[in-house]
Design an enzyme around this catalytic site. Structure first.
Site, PDB file in Angstrom:
ATOM      1  N   ASP A  87      -2.704 -22.064  15.495  1.00 21.02           N
ATOM      2  CA  ASP A  87      -1.462 -21.509  14.951  1.00 21.02           C
ATOM      3  C   ASP A  87      -0.441 -22.609  14.651  1.00 21.02           C
ATOM      4  O   ASP A  87       0.290 -22.519  13.666  1.00 21.02           O
ATOM      5  CB  ASP A  87      -0.876 -20.511  15.970  1.00 21.02           C
ATOM      6  CG  ASP A  87       0.286 -19.709  15.396  1.00 21.02           C
ATOM      7  OD1 ASP A  87       0.261 -19.429  14.186  1.00 21.02           O
ATOM      8  OD2 ASP A  87       1.219 -19.364  16.145  1.00 21.02           O
ATOM      9  N   ASP A 105       3.557 -24.534   4.495  1.00 22.81           N
ATOM     10  CA  ASP A 105       3.746 -24.893   5.901  1.00 22.81           C
ATOM     11  C   ASP A 105       5.253 -25.004   6.024  1.00 22.81           C
ATOM     12  O   ASP A 105       5.842 -26.016   5.640  1.00 22.81           O
ATOM     13  CB  ASP A 105       3.069 -26.234   6.225  1.00 22.81           C
ATOM     14  CG  ASP A 105       3.199 -26.556   7.705  1.00 22.81           C
ATOM     15  OD1 ASP A 105       4.190 -26.113   8.315  1.00 22.81           O
ATOM     16  OD2 ASP A 105       2.325 -27.242   8.246  1.00 22.81           O
ATOM     17  N   HIS A 106       5.881 -23.932   6.523  1.00 24.22           N
ATOM     18  CA  HIS A 106       7.343 -23.852   6.346  1.00 24.22           C
ATOM     19  C   HIS A 106       8.080 -24.981   7.055  1.00 24.22           C
ATOM     20  O   HIS A 106       9.229 -25.263   6.752  1.00 24.22           O
ATOM     21  CB  HIS A 106       7.878 -22.475   6.757  1.00 24.22           C
ATOM     22  CG  HIS A 106       7.864 -22.233   8.235  1.00 24.22           C
ATOM     23  ND1 HIS A 106       6.778 -21.740   8.886  1.00 24.22           N
ATOM     24  CD2 HIS A 106       8.797 -22.454   9.168  1.00 24.22           C
ATOM     25  CE1 HIS A 106       7.047 -21.643  10.169  1.00 24.22           C
ATOM     26  NE2 HIS A 106       8.266 -22.072  10.371  1.00 24.22           N
ATOM     27  N   ARG A 135       0.801  -1.218   0.000  1.00 19.78           N
ATOM     28  CA  ARG A 135       0.000   0.000   0.000  1.00 19.78           C
ATOM     29  C   ARG A 135       0.837   1.271   0.000  1.00 19.78           C
ATOM     30  O   ARG A 135       0.470   2.254  -0.586  1.00 19.78           O
ATOM     31  CB  ARG A 135      -0.854  -0.039   1.266  1.00 19.78           C
ATOM     32  CG  ARG A 135      -2.103   0.723   1.222  1.00 19.78           C
ATOM     33  CD  ARG A 135      -3.026   0.267   2.309  1.00 19.78           C
ATOM     34  NE  ARG A 135      -2.371  -0.491   3.384  1.00 19.78           N
ATOM     35  CZ  ARG A 135      -3.021  -1.012   4.406  1.00 19.78           C
ATOM     36  NH1 ARG A 135      -4.315  -0.870   4.508  1.00 19.78           N
ATOM     37  NH2 ARG A 135      -2.382  -1.691   5.343  1.00 19.78           N
ATOM     38  N   HIS A 144       1.668 -27.368  11.613  1.00 22.08           N
ATOM     39  CA  HIS A 144       3.004 -27.958  11.796  1.00 22.08           C
ATOM     40  C   HIS A 144       2.947 -29.320  12.498  1.00 22.08           C
ATOM     41  O   HIS A 144       3.526 -30.291  12.041  1.00 22.08           O
ATOM     42  CB  HIS A 144       3.905 -27.049  12.634  1.00 22.08           C
ATOM     43  CG  HIS A 144       4.025 -25.643  12.106  1.00 22.08           C
ATOM     44  ND1 HIS A 144       4.043 -25.351  10.767  1.00 22.08           N
ATOM     45  CD2 HIS A 144       4.144 -24.459  12.746  1.00 22.08           C
ATOM     46  CE1 HIS A 144       4.178 -24.036  10.619  1.00 22.08           C
ATOM     47  NE2 HIS A 144       4.231 -23.485  11.798  1.00 22.08           N
ATOM     48  N   LYS A 155      11.929 -27.793   6.147  1.00 18.48           N
ATOM     49  CA  LYS A 155      13.112 -28.002   6.994  1.00 18.48           C
ATOM     50  C   LYS A 155      13.777 -29.331   6.657  1.00 18.48           C
ATOM     51  O   LYS A 155      13.111 -30.341   6.463  1.00 18.48           O
ATOM     52  CB  LYS A 155      12.716 -27.965   8.478  1.00 18.48           C
ATOM     53  CG  LYS A 155      12.326 -26.568   8.913  1.00 18.48           C
ATOM     54  CD  LYS A 155      12.020 -26.524  10.374  1.00 18.48           C
ATOM     55  CE  LYS A 155      11.526 -25.160  10.794  1.00 18.48           C
ATOM     56  NZ  LYS A 155      12.557 -24.139  10.819  1.00 18.48           N
ATOM     57  N   GLU A 207       8.329 -22.933  22.139  1.00 17.38           N
ATOM     58  CA  GLU A 207       8.977 -21.632  21.872  1.00 17.38           C
ATOM     59  C   GLU A 207       9.251 -20.956  23.206  1.00 17.38           C
ATOM     60  O   GLU A 207       8.418 -21.044  24.119  1.00 17.38           O
ATOM     61  CB  GLU A 207       8.044 -20.744  21.044  1.00 17.38           C
ATOM     62  CG  GLU A 207       7.794 -21.247  19.641  1.00 17.38           C
ATOM     63  CD  GLU A 207       6.828 -20.326  18.898  1.00 17.38           C
ATOM     64  OE1 GLU A 207       7.289 -19.572  18.047  1.00 17.38           O
ATOM     65  OE2 GLU A 207       5.626 -20.360  19.209  1.00 17.38           O
ATOM     66  N   LYS A 264      -0.100 -19.735   5.644  1.00 13.97           N
ATOM     67  CA  LYS A 264      -1.042 -20.099   6.690  1.00 13.97           C
ATOM     68  C   LYS A 264      -1.431 -18.839   7.457  1.00 13.97           C
ATOM     69  O   LYS A 264      -0.659 -17.883   7.431  1.00 13.97           O
ATOM     70  CB  LYS A 264      -0.451 -21.164   7.590  1.00 13.97           C
ATOM     71  CG  LYS A 264       0.570 -20.605   8.589  1.00 13.97           C
ATOM     72  CD  LYS A 264       0.914 -21.608   9.630  1.00 13.97           C
ATOM     73  CE  LYS A 264       1.811 -21.023  10.649  1.00 13.97           C
ATOM     74  NZ  LYS A 264       1.387 -20.615  11.897  1.00 13.97           N
ATOM     75  N   LYS A 296       4.037 -21.317  24.024  1.00 17.51           N
ATOM     76  CA  LYS A 296       4.925 -20.149  24.058  1.00 17.51           C
ATOM     77  C   LYS A 296       5.405 -19.948  25.487  1.00 17.51           C
ATOM     78  O   LYS A 296       4.753 -20.388  26.436  1.00 17.51           O
ATOM     79  CB  LYS A 296       4.164 -18.911  23.581  1.00 17.51           C
ATOM     80  CG  LYS A 296       3.907 -18.958  22.073  1.00 17.51           C
ATOM     81  CD  LYS A 296       3.580 -17.596  21.526  1.00 17.51           C
ATOM     82  CE  LYS A 296       3.379 -17.637  20.031  1.00 17.51           C
ATOM     83  NZ  LYS A 296       4.636 -17.658  19.263  1.00 17.51           N
TER      84      LYS A 296
END
Ligand code: NAP
Length: 510
Positions: A260, A202-203, A65, A265, A207, A241, A173, A363
């Protein structure tokens, strides 16, 4: 019969050891000024350029933008590449890539801006010898998906026929927030692109260690015979995490840990762990087996015991005092969003019947770690005195996805000396030590796959919908409950420990 393989990789076009190069193409990134583009996408494109894996005719066309000139974008991209790239930053590589960068300013609902974008793309294709090949990366807030897809349809940007080359779309995602919205999103994307041209990121699947799971299982004879209920006691899949929610409060509070991480994952890791051997190593064959595993997942009847969610309270992490979730900026004081989710799942197949799969994510846990731990049954008979084996645990195969990518095998070994005592030891394979070649970043690998058109590492519509079928009942159950509190820096709420204790097991402390 022995397989014959050409020893000269240049002679065999199917040889996957050969570097794969995309055809000349454009990468159009919607939302190129955003967090994901800066942290991951631009550095990944730089790394591909640095490794010589971008075609000579390549352009990166950014759309967002803000009212920027090409130079503003080039400055941002240079900083992003310098800060985030995996490979060393080299001015000569950057200067070459910088000549392929272009920025176009506009809002998603602005028809004029999209007409200009379509024209710009045509011009760039002509000037860079690109014959209609373009991938569109939707690095944008999910509510903007419909508008952008419709704009692409209206301007015929998405049409392979009109372009005379391939057109692909990359969707980030979250893939919806429940089964119904995922179906709506899928049909929206399918209206504009054909299913083979849609790449859902889906990163985790990019891996190296995750792909190694397939090699470990299917290239060796060692593990497959013991991979199932006869030998496996249980499986734990963890994505922990240490960080909190960072600057993504709005997104996170709407989403929570289960949507999430668990929905994508963790279920993908479960599918790769549990799936049967694919008939070949191609996208369709692998997705077919993953889908069967996802569809065979069963939820526990006693959700109160076996589906636990939690929310962190203030505590200590790495010597620092950290806030509780409800004290984070822009989080409502009465939020009941979970920052921890743990669940026991079953897989109703002959191979896995009766083996619990414990999945957890959270988390503000003590450390950042993602791993799959396959725990084996105890030997049926131990010809030792009980005291000889008090230190002997379950044999375990641990696939470390991150950090310290590698595999650990834990087994009992005799303690040296004249006494008889068996204790657990670990045998370690570390990617960083075994190979001189560094692993590509997940986005580096996945962007290259998109440009080549290899969908092996991308979940399809059916997988996404099968995953929501697992998550929806959990969310429905949790809707009327409060998350259990846990202190930041601890391994989740007490209820999660009780869930495993009820089964006579314990969570690993990785
Ligand atoms: N960030 C991550 O680590 C991460 C991880 C996994 C998945 N994702 C997903 O990736 C996508 C992008 O996330 P993000 O964190 O990069 O988002 P972000 O930082 O909020 O960036 C959004 C981008 O979209 C542009 N944009 C927003 N509304 C627009 C409009 N109406 N017209 C034109 N441009 C508009 C913004 O442009 P301006 O800034 O110029 O307004 C900006 O470039 C999301 O789907 C997210 O769920 C992100």
């Amino acid at each position: 019969m022995a397989r014959t393989v050409s020893t000269n990789p240049l002679r065999d076009p199917r040889d996957r050891r050969l570097p794969r190069l995309p055809e000349p193409c454009a990468l159009v990134v919607f939302g190129v000024t955003g967090d994901l583009a800066k942290k991951k996408l631009i550095p990944a494109v730089y790394d591909l350029a640095n490794r010589g894996l971008l075609p000579p005719g390549f352009v990166l066309l950014g759309f967002a933008r803000r009212d920027w000139e090409d130079q503003d974008f080039a400055d941002l991209a240079r900083e992003a590449a310098k800060e985030g790239s995996r490979t060393p930053f080299r001015d000569e590589v950057w200067d070459r890539l910088a000549g392929s960068l272009k920025f176009l300013s506009g809002a998603f609902d602005d028809d004029d801006a999209f007409d200009r974008l379509a024209q710009e793309l045509r011009d760039l294709e002509a000037s860079h010898g690109i014959q209609g090949n373009a991938a569109f990366y939707l690095s944008i807030p999910p509510p903007a998906f419909p508008t952008v897809l419709k704009q692409m349809e209206r301007t015929q940007m998405a049409s392979n026929e009109a372009a005379g080359g391939w057109r692909r779309v990359v969707v980030e995602k979250p893939f919806g927030h429940d089964l119904e919205s995922a179906r709506e999103l899928n049909s929206l994307v399918d209206d504009v692109f054909s299913p083979g041209d849609v790449f859902r990121i889906d990163h985790y699947l990019g891996k190296e260690t995750v792909q190694n799971l397939l090699a470990l299982r299917f290239a060796n004879t060692l593990f497959e015979p013991i991979w199932g209920s006869h030998f496996v006691d249980s499986v734990q899949i963890t994505m922990a995490e240490d960080v909190g929610i960072g600057s993504r409060a709005g997104f996170y509070d709407e989403t929570g840990a289960a949507r999430d991480v668990l929905q994508n994952h963790l279920l993908q890791l479960l599918a790769l762990t549990a799936m049967e051997e694919p008939v070949s190593f191609n996208a369709d064959a692998i997705r077919t087996e993953k889908l069967k595993a996802l569809r065979a997942i069963s939820l526990p009847e006693d959700l109160a015991r076996y589906a636990v969610r939690g929310q962190y309270e203030q505590g200590w992490l790495a010597g620092q005092r950290v806030k509780g979730y409800l004290d984070e900026a822009n989080i409502p004081a009465d939020s009941s969003t979970e920052t921890y989710a743990g669940v026991r799942l079953g897989i109703e197949t002959r191979r896995w019947a009766g083996v619990p799969f414990y999945l957890r994510t959270g988390k503000r846990l003590p450390r950042r770690v993602t791993e799959i731990a396959v725990s084996f049954k105890r030997a049926p008979h131990l010809p030792f005195d009980v005291t000889d084996t008090t230190e002997l645990g379950h044999n375990q195969l641990v696939i470390r996805v991150q950090p310290d990518e590698g595999v650990t095998l834990r087994f009992g070994s005799k303690v040296p000396g004249s006494a008889m005592e068996v204790r657990d030891v670990a045998m370690d394979f570390l990617y960083g030590e075994a190979f001189t070649e560094g692993s590509p970043e997940a986005y580096e690998r996945l962007i290259l796959d998109v440009l080549i058109g290899d969908g092996t590492l991308f979940p399809n519509n059916d997988e996404v919908e099968a995953s929501w079928r697992v998550i929806d009942p959990l969310e429905a159950y949790w809707r009327d409950t409060k998350p259990h509190p846990y202190r930041a820096g601890e391994w989740g709420p007490a209820a999660a420990d009780e869930m495993l204790e009820a089964d006579g097991r314990r969570w690993r402390r990785p």
